[in-house]
Design a protein around this motif. Structure first.
Motif, PDB file in Angstrom:
ATOM      1  N   ILE A 297      36.658  50.365  46.276  1.00 39.96           N
ATOM      2  CA  ILE A 297      38.409  50.371  45.505  1.00 39.96           C
ATOM      3  C   ILE A 297      37.988  50.657  43.651  1.00 39.96           C
ATOM      4  N   ARG A 298      39.042  51.335  43.464  1.00 40.36           N
ATOM      5  CA  ARG A 298      38.501  52.157  42.348  1.00 40.36           C
ATOM      6  C   ARG A 298      39.650  51.645  41.417  1.00 40.36           C
ATOM      7  N   LEU A 299      39.468  51.747  39.729  1.00 40.10           N
ATOM      8  CA  LEU A 299      40.585  51.891  39.274  1.00 40.10           C
ATOM      9  C   LEU A 299      41.516  52.886  38.755  1.00 40.10           C
ATOM     10  N   THR A 300      42.882  53.317  39.503  1.00 42.05           N
ATOM     11  CA  THR A 300      43.668  54.211  39.451  1.00 42.05           C
ATOM     12  C   THR A 300      44.298  54.612  37.856  1.00 42.05           C
ATOM     13  N   GLY A 301      44.791  53.464  36.975  1.00 34.79           N
ATOM     14  CA  GLY A 301      45.246  53.047  35.701  1.00 34.79           C
ATOM     15  C   GLY A 301      44.638  51.911  35.084  1.00 34.79           C
ATOM     16  N   ALA A 302      45.640  51.416  33.765  1.00 33.22           N
ATOM     17  CA  ALA A 302      44.727  51.134  33.050  1.00 33.22           C
ATOM     18  C   ALA A 302      45.462  49.704  32.693  1.00 33.22           C
ATOM     19  N   LEU A 303      44.554  48.606  32.791  1.00 34.37           N
ATOM     20  CA  LEU A 303      44.428  47.649  32.407  1.00 34.37           C
ATOM     21  C   LEU A 303      45.103  47.049  30.910  1.00 34.37           C
TER      22      LEU A 303
END
Length: 870
Positions: A297-303
């Motif tokens: 599971i990876r980030l695809t947007g900004a937090l």
């Protein structure tokens, strides 16, 4: 008739018995019987009496196949002759009977004998293969399922070939036999219990076949049962909940976590596909994604902590079985707040380049620093790197000045990359930096510097005018005009020795190219005119003010063989034994005359030819050769001394006059020579003495007239008894004096070789001489030890003294030359830098000059090596 009728009666009886028995004899024998085993009493069974089998030639008739039995000639018994193998003879046929023909002669009869070979249990059951592979699916294959197997075979017959089967213990399998209408039984492997691949993936069984023989024989076959997988297991996650903490400044593509589900099945039933089934909140679908194969599971947007600080992700794993099975887990992501605003640095003013002589405290640049965060995250600290030679000075809040803290040197560092670093007070702190390039401008603060303080240059004499001798180079680390160097010969820096002991300016011999520094000869150099030039070359840059540097050049002229030997006039004393008079001489030839007395012993010196060479070293090393007469003449000449002596006792047969042509050569390449003609008059002893006395008195007049009037005066004096007595006494006295001097010179201790202390001197030694050179004025005293004769020669270095008053005080004395009857002379001295140009037989090595013992340097005859200092 009774005698003749007996055999006939027996034949009839035998025929009747044979007819009654059906005309055949039967025997039985087991297979594998040993050779020599008796099968039956064939002669007796055929009705023959004892002894008749051999008399009537009872024998078996050979057929196509080799028989394994034979008839014993004496007893008429049928015995086994070779191995009997029923399986080879009859195979599976039963019974196995062999038909034999027996022949009896006198009268000729043929009998048929049948031999039955009975079977024994000598063959074990044999399966078609040692291993059988089976594949059975788990769970889907029901108990009672049968799998046909191929049975074993036995080459025996009857009970020996009746087979029974057994299986190794197994709770899942058993063996069954089934009788059919065919000649063989059917064999089956029966499944007794359902299989589970996850428990036992492979079953290994042993099938055994046993025959009915006594004892029983058996054979085995391995059964390998591979259990095929069925999709009976759902994927299982290793965790039901995954907790993850992420900072809000995590960048896109960051790995959030890795979920992993395992399936106990194999193949496609084990392949798992991952997906996020539910996003909480729904906007998380734009922020997170999952790799369907790996479970990453990876980030695809900004937090952004200020927007969402908590996420719930529901993940499902589904296998590829039929029907597909699935498992579930939950991923909880917590977002942490971080200091996500870094400080910013701007350069508001920059004053470059900075001259390298700028004063300490000079302002180079003005800087502005800010941070968008607040509180501790917005407080900024600044520093400069590297810490020298610049520093930061705070002017007011958020503003700094970049100032000079140390003196600059462009030649060491021509440009600085200064980095202004800013760090806020966050946890962790964020940093920012700004690079400032500060070039340093040049000033003329470096003088040109040569790589060497002293350059040593070798140049052969007679070189062409304008020839390049060397190239000098001075380095100036400044740039542009401050580092542009021009070269010149400094007129006051030295010169060379000129003929007559004077000095000439170096600029009359050499010049230096102002731009390239190439040293060139202005005119051909003459070694005999100048041996060493010592001068200075000056390098001046184009700065303001200009700076300069100097280097000393020592130019050694290498001698070439451009001078032929020159004959010297005869020494005073007039002609006679041991001396020679000259009638005429020139640069390349000369005419000499001398007297010799008849009966003079071998080795007596008649004359000595003297010559010199204006060259140096090997080019000036002379040797004397007798050119005419060739062969075994009465005279010979010393190779290096030039002494003309008698080769044997002189006789009247040699005539009144001998004409000798002597060639004087040097050792140059090519060699040059001069020729001397010596006329030797052979006279009586008394005449020779008077002639010598007359020539001595006439030596004050013209030499040519003395040479012409000598014989007439000698003839006139021969009539005077007084002169004769005087001559005899003089000769005797001279002879005694010569003997005394000879003995004293032979037994007196050797004179020491004196040398004052000084720096290391390079000495070149060879088999024919040695020479040394030092830049300091010194003298070398060499003592030569010949075969009863020696030369004492003193050489001084060829280095001219520096100009000025001190040169006059240290001016060397002219070398003293002590001529005696000598062996080979030493070559003149050479500078140490010229040693490589002499022939390879010379060895050059430095050694310190120090006082040496008396016999430290001795000249030995040609062909031997010279002693060297210890």
């Amino acid at each position: 008739m009774g005698v003749c009728g007996g055999p006939a009666v027996r034949v009839l009886v035998l025929a009747a018995a044979w007819a009654l028995g059906g005309g055949q004899v039967r025997y039985s024998v087991p297979e594998e019987a040993k050779a020599g085993t008796v099968v039956g009493r064939l002669a007796q069974d055929l009705g023959l009496e004892a002894g008749e089998a051999e008399a009537r030639r009872l024998r078996l008739v050979a057929q196509g196949r080799r028989a394994s039995v034979e008839v014993s000639g004496a007893s008429g018994a049928l015995v086994v002759s070779s191995r009997l193998d029923r399986e080879e003879l009859c195979g599976k046929s039963a019974p196995c009977a062999l038909r034999l023909e027996v022949l009896v002669e006198r009268p000729l009869r043929v009998f048929h004998v049948e031999l039955e070979v009975t079977d024994i249990n000598d063959n074990a059951p044999l399966f078609p293969a040692a291993r059988r592979n089976l594949s059975i699916a788990e769970f889907t294959t029901l108990p009672g399922s049968r799998f046909p197997l191929e049975g074993a075979s036995d080459a025996d017959i009857g009970a020996n070939a009746q087979l029974s089967y057994s299986l190794s213990p197994s709770e899942h399998f058993r063996i069954e036999e089934e009788n059919t209408k065919s000649r063989s039984k059917s064999l089956f492997l029966v499944l007794a219990k359902p299989l589970d691949r996850e428990s036992v993936p492979v079953h290994r069984l042993v099938l055994t076949a046993s025959d009915g023989g006594r004892p029983s024989l058996s054979g085995t076959m391995e059964l390998v049962v591979s259990v095929l997988d069925a999709n009976d297991n759902a994927p299982q996650f290793n965790q039901s909940v995954y907790n993850v903490v992420l900072p809000e400044d995590a960048f896109e593509g960051t790995l959030v976590t890795w979920v992993n589900a395992t399936d106990m099945d194999v193949g496609s039933n084990r392949e798992v596909i991952y997906e996020i089934e539910t996003f909480v909140p729904p906007s998380a679908s734009d922020v997170f994604s999952i790799d369907g194969k790996s479970g990453e599971i990876r980030l695809t947007g900004a937090l952004d902590f200020e927007t969402v600080n908590f996420y719930d992700l529901h993940v499902k794993a589904t296998d590829k079985g039929t029907p597909p099975l699935s498992g579930h887990c939950k991923v909880v992501v917590e977002v942490l707040d971080v200091n996500d605003n870094a400080p910013e640095v701007w350069v508001t003013s920059l004053s470059v380049p900075v001259p390298e002589d700028a004063a300490v405290g000079t302002v180079v640049a003005l800087l502005s620093v800010s941070d968008r965060d607040s509180g501790a995250n917005g407080r900024v600290r600044c520093a400069v790197w590297p810490a020298a030679p610049f520093g930061l000075v705070a002017t007011f809040a958020g503003s700094y000045s970049l100032v000079l803290r140390e003196a600059l040197d462009r030649e060491r560092v021509s440009e600085y990359e200064v980095e202004v670093r800013a760090e806020d007070g966050g946890a962790p702190p964020l940093r920012a930096s700004r690079g400032v390039r500060v070039p340093v401008s040049d000033v003329n603060d470096n003088a040109p510097a040569f790589a060497q303080a002293v350059y040593t240059v070798l140049a052969r004499e007679n070189n062409a005018a304008g020839a390049e001798l060397a190239r000098l180079w001075a380095r100036d680390p400044d740039e542009a005009g401050n580092g542009r160097v021009s070269y010149s010969v400094w007129e006051g820096g030295g010169g060379g020795a000129a003929p007559g002991g004077g000095w000439r300016a170096a600029s009359s011999y050499v010049s230096v190219d102002a731009e390239s520094g190439r040293l060139r000869a202005l005119q051909p150099l003459d070694y005999e005119e100048v041996q060493v030039l010592q001068f200075e070359v000056r390098a001046v840059d184009a700065g303001e003010p200009p700076l300069c540097g100097n280097a000393t050049v020592q130019l050694f002229v290498v001698d070439e063989n451009d001078n032929a030997p020159a004959l010297l006039p005869a020494a005073g004393g007039g002609p006679g034994p041991g001396a020679a008079g000259s009638a005429a001489s020139g640069p390349g030839s000369g005419a000499w005359w001398a007297w010799a007395a008849w009966g003079a012993p071998a080795g007596q010196v008649v004359a000595k030819i003297r010559a010199v060479d204006a060259d140096s070293g090997y080019n000036a090393w002379l040797r004397y050769e007798l050119w005419e007469p060739r062969g075994k003449g009465p005279f010979r000449v010393g190779l290096y001394s030039g002494e003309v002596s008698t080769a044997r006792a002189l006789e009247e047969a040699d005539g009144p006059r001998q004409r000798l042509v002597i060639v004087v050569r040097d050792h140059g390449e090519p060699a040059r020579s001069a020729t001397a003609t010596l006329s030797v008059s052979l006279v009586e002893g008394a005449e020779a003495a008077l002639a010598a006395a007359g020539s001595s008195s006439a030596a004050s007049g013209p030499g040519l007239r003395a040479a012409e009037g000598g014989p007439a005066a000698a003839a006139a004096a021969a009539t005077t008894n007084v002169w004769l007595v005087v001559a005899i006494c003089a000769v005797s006295s001279l002879f005694l004096l010569a003997v005394v001097l000879y003995g004293a010179s032979r037994w007196a201790p050797r004179a020491a070789v004196l040398s004052g202390p000084g720096p290391a001197t390079l000495v070149c030694a060879s088999e024919v001489g040695s020479w040394s050179y030092s830049q300091r004025q010194s003298r070398s005293l060499c003592v030569a030890d010949g075969a009863g004769k020696s030369d004492l020669m003193v050489f001084s270095p060829n280095v001219p003294p520096p100009p000025g008053p001190a040169a006059k005080e240290t001016q060397p004395q002219p070398p003293a030359l002590l001529d005696t009857v000598s062996g080979p002379p030493l070559p003149p001295s050479l500078p140490p830098s010229l040693c490589p140009s002499v022939p390879p037989s010379l060895a050059c090595r430095p050694f310190p000059r120090r006082p040496l013992p008396a016999a430290a340097l001795l000249a030995r005859p040609v062909g031997r090596r010279w002693w060297e200092p210890g």
